[in-house]
Scaffold this active site. Structure first.
Site, PDB file in Angstrom:
ATOM      1  N   CYS A 409       0.824  -1.206   0.043  1.00 53.29           N
ATOM      2  CA  CYS A 409      -0.055   0.031  -0.010  1.00 53.29           C
ATOM      3  C   CYS A 409       0.675   1.365   0.124  1.00 53.29           C
ATOM      4  CB  CYS A 409      -0.830  -0.217   1.219  1.00 53.29           C
ATOM      5  SG  CYS A 409      -2.599   0.809   0.819  1.00 53.29           S
ATOM      6  N   HIS A 544      -3.671  -4.978   0.377  1.00 51.95           N
ATOM      7  CA  HIS A 544      -3.205  -5.526   1.600  1.00 51.95           C
ATOM      8  C   HIS A 544      -3.193  -7.013   1.660  1.00 51.95           C
ATOM      9  CE1 HIS A 544      -2.529  -1.672   3.625  1.00 51.95           C
ATOM     10  NE2 HIS A 544      -3.452  -1.374   3.093  1.00 51.95           N
ATOM     11  N   GLU A 546      -1.761  -9.112   3.427  1.00 50.07           N
ATOM     12  CA  GLU A 546      -1.678  -9.629   4.703  1.00 50.07           C
ATOM     13  C   GLU A 546      -2.950 -10.137   5.363  1.00 50.07           C
ATOM     14  OE1 GLU A 546      -0.950  -6.512   3.952  1.00 50.07           O
ATOM     15  OE2 GLU A 546      -1.666  -5.212   5.492  1.00 50.07           O
TER      16      GLU A 546
HETATM   17  N1  GLN Z   1      -1.851   6.625   2.574  1.00 50.71           N
HETATM   18  C1  GLN Z   1      -2.072   6.145   1.637  1.00 50.71           C
HETATM   19  C2  GLN Z   1      -3.333   6.194   0.929  1.00 50.71           C
HETATM   20  O1  GLN Z   1      -4.422   6.601   1.442  1.00 50.71           O
HETATM   21  C3  GLN Z   1      -1.747   4.505   1.575  1.00 50.71           C
HETATM   22  C4  GLN Z   1      -2.670   3.905   2.750  1.00 50.71           C
HETATM   23  C5  GLN Z   1      -2.115   2.706   3.323  1.00 50.71           C
HETATM   24  O2  GLN Z   1      -1.110   2.186   3.315  1.00 50.71           O
HETATM   25  N2  GLN Z   1      -3.106   1.834   3.830  1.00 50.71           N
HETATM   26  O3  GLN Z   1      -3.580   5.794  -0.103  1.00 50.71           O
END
Ligand code: GLN
Length: 573
Positions: A409, A544, A546
């Site tokens: 992410c 994600h 995970e």
């Molecule tokens: N801050 C970034 C976004 O809002 C990544 C978010 C995250 O890593 N869950 O896109």
């Protein structure tokens, strides 16, 4: 549309009038048995893991389960809470931002959690107040009992169906808290509504060991059970956490004072890995005691999977070192699912995984020295600018020194920024999250560069909830990439939680410089995975992974990442 429990309740009653009369409406399944898990004495006793392990014991007998967490805090969901406050926010397939205990529920069972698997006080009140404003209560004075407790009961009963043999409901917090009272009152009423044989109360307590007396003490447990009884709940089972084995005489005393059958006072000792808890609870005959209470037939549970998992985690003598470069490194709970997925990745290669948490800001101050021992580097998700330059330095180190790298992410977004700056020559590349006027916003809000009609709702000033791309989205992989090799197929689905996206305006330019777009939405519109070709293993994903890793099925990206780490460790020897 997904009905929340209270709506389902009203909907089934034909109009929502006369809340007291609704209780025995058709929404109630006669089939499902309900287990309620409360906690006493102190918090952090591992109620979530105990509940998940009990669910695993039911599944190991061929029973189908459902799980739910009731959280007494007033936030509508944990989505807006800082990871320092609350640990990780776990995201479900259907896009709910939920308590991290739901991660345990999914890792210990085969069930998939949904929006209905987590309710907070805030969410319950929100639905009650919405109904009041709509006039659904027909002029009644709206009160905690019956209106709030009925909404809670509706949420709980919505788990019941012909397909669910046992529903396990964990009440957050510790008995005695003001906040959890409506939840406890609701589960008290459910025994009255559903009957003794259809409901079971498990209370998890602590038996502290007092070194100076050389004794394990039962008084706090007695007091906690008294507190429960004041509310009208007599526990059926006491699960007793203790750092030492509890002598039988002590258990007999607890049984007598707390009015619980002797075989229902069960130890929950400390263990070397959380995945041993189902085995320990089996040894304490927890599943059998509850099935007998329900009048259900007991069978020997098949726990060979859990035995195998524990062997794979504890047996290897070697370990790989993964540097996890993040902002919330003081609180391991902030990256709970990532930590677990790394452990699962190790199991796939019969190697232990040691995680070295590296504070991204310390890299900004002192450089990348802390990364030198790492066999692999991981940059997890995150929000906000603080620490991002340190993470970018760590990613540059991984790319240039050919250290296996997994970006998740924000970690993926920063890998794109790093590549743009240092390989594609876009010197001031950034994400518009950190710099709204960035010269090269290689990561940006979708709405800034795509037309209307996309699937992501954007925030309004007075509601920060649900303003992200949340939940599971399909992704099509490109043949021959590291990602495609890892998954062994081209069509996947993964869970998201972010606002910003890869900016397609820069896609050609970055690809020409050597960035590999390894996965996109099936229509090609959003970039979901990037890689670097000339590197042993450099994969970064917008989703994600995970959240989908299980001890019995390690996630392919984590498995291959640890595989690459192991190769590097062996080559360095
Ligand atoms: N801050 C970034 C976004 O809002 C990544 C978010 C995250 O890593 N869950 O896109």
């Amino acid at each position: 549309m997904i009905l929340d429990g209270s709506q389902a309740f009203g909907a089934c009653s034909g109009g929502g009038s006369g809340v007291f009369l609704l209780r025995f409406g058709p929404v109630m399944s006669k089939h499902t048995k309900f287990v309620f898990i409360t906690g006493g004495v102190v918090s952090s006793l591992g109620k979530g893991i105990a509940a998940a392990s009990l669910a695993a014991l039911f599944e190991a007998r061929g029973l189908s389960i459902a799980m739910q967490k009731l959280d007494p805090y007033i936030n509508v969901d944990p989505g807006t809470m800082s990871p320092f406050q609350h640990g990780e926010v776990f995201v479900t397939d259907d896009g709910a931002e939920t308590d991290l205990d739901l991660g345990h529920y999914e890792r210990f069972t085969h069930a998939t959690m949904t929006r209905r698997s987590n309710y907070t006080t805030g969410r319950i009140y929100e639905s009650v107040i919405r109904r009041e404003r709509r006039g659904d209560y027909l002029g009644a004075t709206v009160q905690v009992i019956p209106h709030v407790t009925d909404a809670i009961k509706g949420a709980i009963l919505s788990l019941g169906s012909e397909d669910v043999d046992v529903a396990l409901i964990e009440i957050g917090g510790t008995v005695g808290d003001i906040e959890s009272l409506p939840f406890l009152e609701a589960i008290r009423q459910l025994r009255f509504d559903l009957g003794h044989r259809n409901t079971a109360y498990i209370h998890l307590t602590l038996l502290p060991y007092i070194a100076s007396a050389g004794e394990i003490k039962s008084k706090p447990t007695q007091h906690s059970v008294q507190k429960l009884r004041e509310i009208g709940i007599q526990p059926d089972v006491l699960l007793c956490r203790s750092e030492r084995p509890i002598p039988q005489a002590q258990k007999d005393k607890i049984a007598l004072f707390c009015n619980v059958p002797r075989e229902a006072v069960i130890d929950a000792p400390d263990v070397d890995t959380i995945y041993r808890v189902p085995l320990k609870l089996r040894d304490g005959r927890l599943g059998s005691v509850i099935l007998r209470h329900f009048g259900l037939e007991d069978r020997e549970p098949d726990l060979s999977v859990w035995e195998d998992i524990c062997r794979k985690i504890t047996c290897p003598s070697e370990h790989v070192r993964v540097a996890m470069v993040g902002k919330y490194v003081e609180l391991a709970d902030a990256y709970k699912s990532v930590n677990e997925a790394l452990v699962h990745g190790g199991m796939a290669h019969e190697v232990k995984v040691r995680i070295d948490y590296v504070d991204a800001e310390s890299i900004e101050r002192q450089g990348t020295g802390e990364l030198e021992q790492a066999d692999a580097i991981l940059v997890p998700g995150g929000f906000g600018e603080r620490g991002t330059e340190g993470k970018i330095e760590a990613i540059r180190y991984a790319r240039e020194r050919k250290v296996p790298f997994l970006g998740i992410c924000l970690g993926m977004q920063l890998a794109v920024v790093e590549f743009a700056r240092h390989v594609a020559g876009l010197k001031n590349a950034s994400s518009s999250e950190f710099n709204e006027r960035a010269e090269h916003p290689v990561i940006a809000l979708l709405t800034e560069w795509e037309q209307e009609g996309k699937r992501v709702q954007r925030s309004t000033e007075d509601d920060l909830g649900g303003t992200m791309r949340l939940g599971a989205y399909p992704c099509r992989l490109k043949q021959g990439t590291k990602a495609a090799l890892a998954y062994g197929r081209l069509d996947i689905r993964e869970r998201h939680r972010h606002r910003y996206e890869f900016n397609n305006t820069y896609r050609d330019q970055l690809e020409q410089a050597g960035l590999v777009v390894a996965g996109t939405l099936p229509d090609g519109s959003l970039v979901e995975i990037i890689e670097i070709a000339d590197h042993p293993w450099f994969v970064a994903c917008q989703f994600h992974p995970e959240f989908l890793s299980r001890p019995y099925a390690p996630h392919p990206l984590f498995a291959d990442f640890i595989g690459a780490a192991k190769r590097r460790m062996e080559a360095r020897r």
